[in-house]
Write a protein that holds these residues in place. Structure first.
Motif, mmCIF file in Angstrom:
data_model
loop_
_atom_site.group_PDB
_atom_site.id
_atom_site.type_symbol
_atom_site.label_atom_id
_atom_site.label_comp_id
_atom_site.label_asym_id
_atom_site.label_seq_id
_atom_site.Cartn_x
_atom_site.Cartn_y
_atom_site.Cartn_z
ATOM 1 N N THR A 185 40.126 33.875 26.699
ATOM 2 C CA THR A 185 39.744 35.167 27.259
ATOM 3 C C THR A 185 39.202 36.118 26.212
ATOM 4 N N LYS A 200 34.362 37.989 41.870
ATOM 5 C CA LYS A 200 35.660 38.361 41.346
ATOM 6 C C LYS A 200 36.750 38.036 42.358
ATOM 7 N N ASN A 213 43.843 39.410 44.007
ATOM 8 C CA ASN A 213 45.190 38.922 44.263
ATOM 9 C C ASN A 213 45.591 39.211 45.706
ATOM 10 N N GLY A 266 39.586 34.802 36.482
ATOM 11 C CA GLY A 266 39.483 35.985 37.334
ATOM 12 C C GLY A 266 38.301 35.962 38.281
#
Length: 436
Positions: free
Chosen positions: A140, A432, A435, A425
């Motif tokens: 990341t 994108k 959640n 992600g």
């Protein structure tokens, strides 16, 4: 390749444990960049044709592509630091031979030979450091860390590499400036030699039998066949810097011969281009993590570069009133107007920064080979850009070369829709994830 699973201390995305490596890149690429914006014109001033000049850059780019290809896996086999040292020594030796027997001797065969071999050296130094970055940061963190890599690259090859010659050429001349470049490359090499000794360079490949090591090296080519996503990414990376390397060859001739700018004025315009990338490289590296790698490459890299490449040609042509061969150069207004396309080009060329993370994500089990393909693609860009100029200049002049680069950026835009990259992600389509 070893991957650290702990957070590396960083500042705005720069891994602080690699700060000396970034400095080494900046110093070394300053020396390597001295010639970039004036050597093509200087070779023609020695009596060679424009096609001969661009051919020399094409040979240089081909050698750079070969070195870029092996640099990733070689760095894993013998460590990035050792590979950087090999590149450093080769560069210094063959730079001196290029100057003495090629340019000072006005020998075209010697120019092609020693400049070509020297082209093999700088990718070993430059691209091996990418392996060191990947070995020392989490996945990341790769995109922002690479943003800093390209920023320090730009500080060297573009900002100092263009601005310093604009000051030294009137005093030392072209040859004196090229000899001065050696001092900066020596400084960068010594920093890498002395200050990167304790940086992590662990790799499972260190303990492999030699046969398996060479097998991994060959994987840097076979990935282009076995992984179509890597192939598509390679096309995009080749196209990424076409204008950067191509404009460095054709624009010094266009600005000084057709538009009446002085060599110092052109060098300062090229400095503005690279100075812009100091901000844009870091900016797009960070934005790529937020907005999505592919979206940034597609809309801001491909489309941005297509538009800015055309503007780089047309705006100075439209605004210019200086007669070719003018003694005083461009006026202040004309000079400042030429900054606009330089800034645009510098802003959008950096939007391809996330491509490093794309390559390593597509081949997580063979990241050294993936980086070698990335490096090969970057090196091929250094070859393809002047090769296109060599083919098109005699019949279509500068505008034909610019149109060719623009068309290829549009092609890269289309190719991005074929990529399926699972960025953390985001889904494979670049959307994108939310959640539940």
């Amino acid at each position: 390749m070893n991957k650290l699973e702990v957070e590396t201390k960083q500042w705005l995305g720069m891994p602080l444990n690699l700060i000396w490596g970034y400095l080494a890149i900046a110093l070394f690429m300053t020396g390597d960049g001295f010639e970039l914006a004036f050597l093509s014109k200087y070779i023609t001033d020695l009596g060679f044709t424009e096609s001969q000049s661009s051919s020399a850059f094409a040979v240089y780019g081909f050698a750079a592509a070969l070195a870029a290809w092996i640099s990733g896996v070689l760095a894993e086999i013998i460590t990035p630091r050792k590979t950087m040292i090999i590149g450093f020594v080769m560069w210094c030796v063959f730079h001196a031979l290029f100057l003495v027997f090629g340019l000072e001797g006005k020998s075209y065969p010697m120019i092609m030979l020693f400049y070509g071999i020297r082209g093999f050296a700088y990718p070993l130094f430059l691209y091996s450091f990418i392996v060191m970055i990947v070995q020392n940061v989490k996945s990341t963190q790769i995109s922002p860390a690479m943003g800093w890599f390209w920023t320090t690259y730009s500080v060297g090859i573009g900002v100092f590499g263009s601005f310093i010659p604009s000051l030294t050429i009137p005093v030392l001349g072209e040859m004196g400036t090229l000899w001065l470049a050696l001092a900066f490359c020596v400084a960068g090499g010594l920093v890498a030699l002395t200050m990167l000794r304790n940086v992590n360079s662990e790799s499972p490949m260190h303990d492999l039998p030699m046969k398996e090591k060479f097998g991994e090296l060959s994987r840097a080519v076979t990935l282009l066949v076995t992984n179509r996503q890597i192939l598509f990414s390679s096309w995009i990376r080749i196209i990424n810097t076409l204008s950067l390397f191509g404009f460095a060859v054709i624009m010094p001739m266009m600005f000084t011969r057709e538009l009446g700018f002085t060599t110092s004025q052109w060098l300062q315009i090229w400095t503005v281009f690279f100075a812009t990338t100091l901000v844009s490289n870091v900016f797009w590296g960070i934005v790529g993590e937020k907005l999505g790698w592919i979206k940034v490459v597609r809309w801001f890299g491909c489309i941005g570069m297509a538009v800015s490449s055309l503007v780089f040609y047309y705006l100075p042509q439209w605004y210019n009133t200086v007669a070719p061969g003018g003694m005083e150069g461009a006026s202040t207004a004309e000079f400042m107007m030429a900054w606009i396309p330089a800034i645009l080009l510098g802003w959008f060329v950096a939007a391809f920064v996330p491509m490093t993370a794309v390559f390593t994500t597509l081949e997580p089990k063979h990241q050294g080979a993936a980086i070698s393909v990335y490096n090969l693609s970057a090196g091929l860009s250094n070859f393809v850009a002047p090769a296109i100029a060599t083919l098109l200049l005699p019949s279509f002049s500068f505008i034909g070369v610019v149109y060719a680069y623009t068309a290829l950026y549009i092609f890269a835009f289309a190719v991005t829709f074929l990529l399926r990259v699972k960025q953390p992600g985001f889904d494979v389509y670049g959307r994108k994830e939310t959640n539940a």
